[in-house]
Each structure stands twice: as structure tokens, then as C-alpha cells.
Enzyme design. Structure first.
Site, short mmCIF file in Angstrom:
data_model
loop_
_atom_site.label_atom_id
_atom_site.label_comp_id
_atom_site.label_asym_id
_atom_site.label_seq_id
_atom_site.Cartn_x
_atom_site.Cartn_y
_atom_site.Cartn_z
N HIS A 37 0.82 -1.22 0.00
CA HIS A 37 0.00 0.00 0.00
C HIS A 37 0.86 1.27 0.00
CE1 HIS A 37 -3.93 -2.10 1.52
NE2 HIS A 37 -3.45 -2.61 0.41
N TYR B 132 -3.16 4.37 -2.88
CA TYR B 132 -2.97 4.65 -1.45
C TYR B 132 -2.04 5.85 -1.22
CZ TYR B 132 -5.34 0.36 -0.19
OH TYR B 132 -6.30 -0.62 -0.02
#
Length: 423
Positions: free
Chosen positions: A194, A244
Site C-alpha cells: 500500500h 494509497y
């Protein structure tokens, strides 16, 4: 070959089942066990899973159980996809950080730390039971936060690999834009779970032509739109960050947005209720279209490829795949036992990360910063204590101020006390 899915009652599971059915030549499964303590959910998901296998002509046996030890006994691989505290805990993770002016998200920032603290002890207990029941089994972790959970598993000596669907999602997206088969696209994918960047998009393999500059020139607006970042940011970076990264590159903007709309957890909870009602319909024999909005797209393809490689079912030597595993010198500015996400050669011996050029300081610094946070987060998850929680929050680049860290620490403990043995 026997596989077990811990968290088999998840609404994600039919996506996984569909992949197992379609790709049975890549990964031949004789028995699949869905393990979950939620009996009602498990019955609904298990029934649909059997109908999907039957419709697609897969003769593998699908069983369901709440008995973890029996379910994983004799398995060659165990997939973990659990959510400790359920959607209610996720709802809290996405809301209380906003009270301090910080992003509320289930894997990033303070909410991500809360999820790690709840999850790591549970996963380690499951892994120990897997080791006793099936000492040679591979553990494939899809449970977030994948990087921290995988690091916990590896440090405890488990045969574990972390898996995320971000990379395969980019691969499929870029292949569609280029008009080529997905397997022709190789990503120069670097970072942490992420927290990744696509530095190159190569045709034919790691030594193929890099077509990323042309992709950005022709399709930059569409790619930027998917990421919800300005096109100018992509042009200046010259790489494609994962979505992200918006929590870092546009933190204050995201916080303002989150304060004006229902949480993603509330949306997902409503979606799950609808999906489970669908799964109980005996006429349903395929994954419903609504599942694509639930998340986890292409998870099944990534899982099939990875498990096949780990169990020696793939042909033609090691398979190149983006996974989460030990750094082992790949990024020289990180400890060897940091867990990175990148391309690796995977076979029955496990993943070996591919050598990569050292990243640009623009994102190397953020990678190092978040790695330090993840180390502190893992210490807090393993050993507990308010001070360790505070230290992890203070180290996080989305927090970084002692007053914020104090307020977030109090809220994290208050909202998660039932899941923290030390609190």
C-alpha cells in the site's frame, strides 16, 4: 491437493472460488476447506462455492468448518483473509482518526495501526496451529495490513508470503490500455504494501521495452482519474503511484472529503448484506457483478498463480510475481528483515526478490520512513503498551506531532480495548 481458506465466510470468497474453478489446470485442487467461526455466513458462502464449482465442471470437494485445526490439517497452503472485529471495527478505524484531523483508513495511518494491533496476535496464533497441523504448508496472507502481518509471520519462522491485488490491478489496467495480454506486461513495482510506485511498464518481461512514458503521454488523464490525483502530479513524478499514495500526497484534501460522506466501511457493510442475501439464493451459480464493487479485483488470479508456484504446480521454472517478502538487500537503505512489495521469482523454495535500481529519493525516503513506523507498529502489536502505540503513531508520516499522537493513542485504545489483551 488440499487448500484451506481461513476467513472462508468472507464475501470475498466467491471471487477466489471463481478463480480456482476457471484456472484449475494451473492449480489442481482436490479439496478446498473454508474455515470460519461465523456459521451463518459460512453456510451461505459455502453453498455458492459448491454451485460455482459444479457449474464450471470442477470436481474438487468443498467443505466448510469452524474447526481451524481440522480445516488446515494436511493442507498444502493456507490462505488468510480475516478481519478481526469485522466491519464494525473498520467503521471505527475510519472515523475516530478524523476527530484529530488525521486520515481515517483501515490500512493507512492510525486506523491501520489499530487494525495491526488487533490482527497480528490472532494471525500468529492461527499460524502456530497451521504449523502443528501441516508443518510444510505455505501461508499466503491477504489480511491487511499485509506488510506488517507478513513481517510478523516471517519473524516467527513461518513459511509465509504476503499478497495484495494492487499490482495485478495495474497490470490488467495497463494491458487493456495497450491492447495486449496481461501476461505480456511486467511491472517495475517497488515499495511497501500500500505504498508502491510503478517505475516501468515493460512488454515481454523484466528486460523488455519500457512503455510507461508512452502510456502516461497517451492515457495520463485516465490513469490520474483512477488515482484521483492531478495529471500534473503523474507527469512530474514520471511514475504511477498506487492509489494509497493519495493519503500522503493529498492528506488534508482527503480528510476534508472523508468528513463529508459516509465511511467506506458503512458502504461495504451494506454491500455485504446484499451479497450474502444473493449467496443464499440456490439459483445463483456464479459470482454476482456486485462483488466487483466490494474490492479485491483479480485477487483470485494472483492467488492461483502464487499458490501454484509455491506448491510446484507451475511449469517452466520460477514464476515472476509481485509479493510481500523479506527485503534481503533488495533495497539497500532498508534492513534485510524489512518486508517489501515487489517482483520476485517464486517457486517451491519461496520468493526471491528481483534486483532493482535504487529508487529515487522522492519515494525512497517515504519507504524508509514507513518501514520504521512498521517496525514500531509490530513491536506494539507483539508486546503491547500505551507507550509503544504512541511511539508508532509519532513515527508515522501522517501523524508526526506529539499532540496528535497523544490524542490518537487515547482513541485507539478506547475503541479497541476488547481486542487488546494488555489494555
Amino acid at each position: 491437493m488440499k487448500l484451506a481458506v481461513v476467513g472462508g465466510g468472507s464475501t470475498y470468497t466467491p471471487e477466489l472460488i471463481d478463480g480456482f474453478a476457471r484456472l484449475r489446470d494451473t492449480l489442481p485442487i482436490s479439496e478446498l476447506v473454508l474455515v470460519d467461526p461465523a456459521a451463518e455466513r459460512l453456510e451461505a458462502v459455502g453453498g455458492l462455492a459448491r454451485r460455482i464449482f459444479a457449474k464450471q465442471g470442477h470436481d474438487g470437494l468443498i467443505t466448510t468448518t469452524s474447526d481451524l485445526d481440522a480445516g488446515v490439517d494436511g493442507a498444502g497452503a493456507v490462505l488468510l483473509q480475516l478481519r478481526v472485529g469485522g466491519q464494525a471495527a473498520r467503521e471505527r478505524d475510519e472515523t475516530w482518526p478524523l476527530e484529530c484531523g488525521c486520515v481515517g483508513q483501515e490500512t493507512t495511518g492510525a486506523g491501520g495501526l489499530a487494525k495491526a494491533l488487533r490482527t497480528v496476535p490472532v494471525v500468529l496464533d492461527i499460524a502456530e496451529r497451521v504449523r502443528r497441523a501441516s508443518p510444510e504448508a505455505w501461508i499466503v496472507d491477504f489480511t491487511n495490513p499485509v506488510g506488517i502481518v507478513t513481517r510478523a509471520l516471517l519473524r516467527a519462522g513461518h513459511k509465509a508470503v504476503g499478497l495484495c491485488n494492487v499490482a495485478i490491478g495495474f497490470q490488467r489496467k495497463f494491458a487493456a490500455l495497450l491492447g495486449v495480454a496481461p501476461e505480456a506486461v511486467h511491472l517495475d513495482h517497488v515499495g511497501l504494501n500500500h505504498l508502491t510506485w510503478e517505475r516501468g511498464v515493460r512488454l515481454g518481461g523484466p528486460d523488455g521495452e519500457d512503455v510507461l512514458p508512452g502510456l502516461l503521454a497517451r492515457h495520463g488523464d485516465a490513469i490520474a482519474g483512477d488515482l484521483r490525483l492531478p495529471r500534473a502530479v503523474l507527469d512530474r513524478l514520471g511514475v504511477v503511484p498506487s492509489y494509497y499514495l493519495r493519503y500522503f500526497y493529498a492528506h488534508d484534501e482527503v480528510v476534508r472529503e472523508l468528513g463529508t460522506k459516509p465511511s467506506r466501511a458503512a458502504e461495504v457493510a451494506a454491500m455485504e448484506r446484499e451479497l450474502l442475501a444473493m449467496y443464499r439464493d440456490p439459483a445463483l451459480e456464479e459470482k454476482p457483478e456486485l462483488l466487483a464493487r466490494r474490492g479485491g479485483a483479480f485477487y483470485s488470479e494472483a492467488a492461483v498463480d502464487l499458490v501454484a508456484a509455491l506448491l510446484g504446480s507451475g511449469a517452466g521454472g520460477p514464476r515472476l510475481q509481485v509479493v510481500n517478502t523479506y527485503n534481503d538487500g533488495t533495497l539497500p537503505f532498508l534492513p534485510d528483515d524489512a518486508v517489501i512489495e515487489g517482483q520476485a521469482a517464486v517457486d517451491a523454495g519461496g520468493p526471491v526478490p528481483l534486483a532493482v535500481p535504487e529508487p529515487d529519493p522522492l519515494y525512497a525516503g517515504l519507504i524508509a520512513h514507513v518501514t520504521a513506523y512498521e517496525d514500531l507498529a509490530l513491536q506494539a502489536a507483539l508486546r503491547g503498551g500505551r507507550d509503544r502505540v504512541f511511539r508508532a503513531l509519532l513515527a508515522h508520516p501522517l501523524v508526526g506531532q506529539y499532540e496528535l499522537a497523544e490524542g490518537l493513542t487515547d482513541r485507539l485504545i478506547a475503541h479497541n480495548r476488547e481486542h487488546l489483551a494488555w489494555a
